[in-house]
Design a protein around this motif. Structure first.
Motif, PDB file in Angstrom:
ATOM      1  N   VAL A 101       0.814  -1.216   0.000  1.00  0.00           N
ATOM      2  CA  VAL A 101       0.000   0.000   0.000  1.00  0.00           C
ATOM      3  C   VAL A 101       0.847   1.265   0.000  1.00  0.00           C
ATOM      4  O   VAL A 101       0.326   2.353  -0.252  1.00  0.00           O
ATOM      5  CB  VAL A 101      -0.946   0.018   1.226  1.00  0.00           C
ATOM      6  N   PRO A 104       3.628   3.622  -4.881  1.00  0.00           N
ATOM      7  CA  PRO A 104       2.634   4.173  -5.815  1.00  0.00           C
ATOM      8  C   PRO A 104       2.442   3.269  -7.015  1.00  0.00           C
ATOM      9  O   PRO A 104       3.360   2.574  -7.454  1.00  0.00           O
ATOM     10  CB  PRO A 104       3.265   5.517  -6.223  1.00  0.00           C
ATOM     11  N   GLU A 106      -0.966   1.556  -9.869  1.00  0.00           N
ATOM     12  CA  GLU A 106      -2.387   1.407 -10.174  1.00  0.00           C
ATOM     13  C   GLU A 106      -3.085   0.648  -9.049  1.00  0.00           C
ATOM     14  O   GLU A 106      -2.607  -0.404  -8.607  1.00  0.00           O
ATOM     15  CB  GLU A 106      -2.563   0.659 -11.491  1.00  0.00           C
ATOM     16  N   THR A 107      -4.199   1.172  -8.593  1.00  0.00           N
ATOM     17  CA  THR A 107      -4.924   0.566  -7.481  1.00  0.00           C
ATOM     18  C   THR A 107      -5.588  -0.729  -7.919  1.00  0.00           C
ATOM     19  O   THR A 107      -6.304  -0.771  -8.919  1.00  0.00           O
ATOM     20  CB  THR A 107      -5.975   1.531  -6.926  1.00  0.00           C
ATOM     21  N   LEU A 108      -5.350  -1.777  -7.175  1.00  0.00           N
ATOM     22  CA  LEU A 108      -5.975  -3.067  -7.448  1.00  0.00           C
ATOM     23  C   LEU A 108      -7.218  -3.288  -6.601  1.00  0.00           C
ATOM     24  O   LEU A 108      -8.250  -3.739  -7.103  1.00  0.00           O
ATOM     25  CB  LEU A 108      -4.969  -4.200  -7.185  1.00  0.00           C
ATOM     26  N   VAL A 109      -7.125  -2.958  -5.329  1.00  0.00           N
ATOM     27  CA  VAL A 109      -8.250  -3.138  -4.423  1.00  0.00           C
ATOM     28  C   VAL A 109      -8.047  -2.214  -3.222  1.00  0.00           C
ATOM     29  O   VAL A 109      -6.916  -1.883  -2.862  1.00  0.00           O
ATOM     30  CB  VAL A 109      -8.359  -4.622  -3.958  1.00  0.00           C
ATOM     31  N   GLY A 110      -9.138  -1.792  -2.633  1.00  0.00           N
ATOM     32  CA  GLY A 110      -9.065  -0.973  -1.435  1.00  0.00           C
ATOM     33  C   GLY A 110      -9.353  -1.801  -0.201  1.00  0.00           C
ATOM     34  O   GLY A 110     -10.334  -2.541  -0.159  1.00  0.00           O
ATOM     35  N   PHE A 114      -7.095   1.801   2.600  1.00  0.00           N
ATOM     36  CA  PHE A 114      -5.792   1.814   1.941  1.00  0.00           C
ATOM     37  C   PHE A 114      -5.922   1.216   0.550  1.00  0.00           C
ATOM     38  O   PHE A 114      -6.703   0.282   0.323  1.00  0.00           O
ATOM     39  CB  PHE A 114      -4.756   1.022   2.744  1.00  0.00           C
ATOM     40  N   ALA A 115      -5.130   1.748  -0.377  1.00  0.00           N
ATOM     41  CA  ALA A 115      -5.159   1.271  -1.757  1.00  0.00           C
ATOM     42  C   ALA A 115      -3.990   0.320  -1.995  1.00  0.00           C
ATOM     43  O   ALA A 115      -2.819   0.697  -1.867  1.00  0.00           O
ATOM     44  CB  ALA A 115      -5.075   2.454  -2.728  1.00  0.00           C
ATOM     45  N   VAL A 116      -4.309  -0.929  -2.324  1.00  0.00           N
ATOM     46  CA  VAL A 116      -3.287  -1.919  -2.679  1.00  0.00           C
ATOM     47  C   VAL A 116      -2.931  -1.729  -4.142  1.00  0.00           C
ATOM     48  O   VAL A 116      -3.794  -1.837  -5.016  1.00  0.00           O
ATOM     49  CB  VAL A 116      -3.793  -3.350  -2.425  1.00  0.00           C
ATOM     50  N   THR A 117      -1.669  -1.429  -4.438  1.00  0.00           N
ATOM     51  CA  THR A 117      -1.242  -1.112  -5.802  1.00  0.00           C
ATOM     52  C   THR A 117      -0.574  -2.307  -6.467  1.00  0.00           C
ATOM     53  O   THR A 117      -0.089  -3.228  -5.790  1.00  0.00           O
ATOM     54  CB  THR A 117      -0.262   0.069  -5.787  1.00  0.00           C
ATOM     55  N   ASP A 118      -0.562  -2.266  -7.796  1.00  0.00           N
ATOM     56  CA  ASP A 118       0.086  -3.342  -8.541  1.00  0.00           C
ATOM     57  C   ASP A 118       1.594  -3.360  -8.301  1.00  0.00           C
ATOM     58  O   ASP A 118       2.209  -4.427  -8.178  1.00  0.00           O
ATOM     59  CB  ASP A 118      -0.221  -3.208 -10.030  1.00  0.00           C
TER      60      ASP A 118
END
Length: 270
Positions: A101, A104, A106-110, A114-118
């Motif tokens: 998280v 930085p 692309e967001t995969l899931v929130g 918190f945004a989990v990024t690729d």
């Protein structure tokens, strides 16, 4: 010390002790077992270096495939190798998990705001696999070569005496330290009745950690004095088992050199 914290600590301690005290497979007539110890140490170190150099997932997977092939050719059951190699990478994954998280991308899931990024997921996956493959390679060496032979090979390869001493003593006395931790937990459990609260569990954990540290330092001092009393100031002189190199030794060295070169080239052009 009672509760889930005590159970978890005792389980981890027992698992680590079993990891180091597990029955080896060096008696088998496998590929690594019949290699010259110097070649085995150099090659495994080279493959581990290739894992450290790479930053590309396909290369790490390929090196993992090399480890699996070596295990197969050396009659090392894959299940046993995985059991020996999973503790460290899983612990590493927990440590670097916040990067999923923090980095930085692309967001995969929130999750919980918190945004989990690729990029974060890729980093955690790559880091965990690198640690797992490296530990798997070292486990192969320990499973297929007696530790005393590994120490002798390190001396033959002119590894600095200080490193040889630290490696040998660390390996030997990890048994003692984990047994000390187990006995501390057993003593605390035998003096505690009923279920403990979370606060009580953490307080007991702090007490055990402090006592374990003091006992570890005291044991180290006594071990040092005992070694000096027995002539421990001299360099180690283990019995070597070197022999003439065979075709398989050259093949293993070539694989390690190709792995290092390939990892370096891929990292440079990536």
């Amino acid at each position: 010390m009672t509760g889930e914290l005590a159970n978890s600590t005792e389980t981890v301690s027992s698992a680590l002790r079993d990891f180091f005290a597990a029955e080896r497979i060096e008696a088998e007539d496998g590929f690594l077992q019949t290699r010259d110890p110097r070649v085995a140490v150099l090659s495994v170190a080279g493959l581990a270096l290739a894992v450290m150099l790479t930053r590309t997932l396909p290369v790490v997977v390929s090196l993992g495939g090399v480890a699996v092939v070596l295990a197969w050719r050396s009659s090392v059951p894959l299940r046993r190798l995985l059991a020996r190699s999973l503790v460290v990478p899983l612990t590493s994954a927990v440590i670097v998990l916040p990067q999923a998280v923090l980095l930085p991308g692309e967001t995969l899931v929130g999750v919980a705001g918190f945004a989990v990024t690729d990029a974060g997921v890729a980093y955690v996956l790559l880091f965990t696999l690198r640690v797992g493959v490296g530990v798997g390679l070292l486990s192969l060496l320990v499973l297929t070569t007696p530790f005393s032979v590994v120490v002798a090979a390190m001396r033959d390869l002119r590894v600095p005496v200080a490193i040889v001493w630290v490696t040998a003593i660390t390996y030997r006395y990890l048994f003692v330290f984990f047994d000390e931790l187990r006995r501390l937990i057993l003593a605390r459990n035998s003096r505690t009745a009923g279920e403990a609260s979370v606060h009580r569990g953490w307080r007991d954990a702090r007490g055990i950690a402090g006592t374990f540290l003091l006992r570890t330092l005291d044991r180290g001092e006594r071990v040092g004095r005992g070694m000096r009393a027995r002539g421990g100031a001299r360099p180690p002189s283990p019995y070597g088992r070197s022999r003439a190199l065979e075709g398989g030794d050259y093949v293993l060295l070539a694989v390690a050199l190709l792995a290092i070169a390939g990892s370096g080239v891929v990292r440079w052009i990536a």
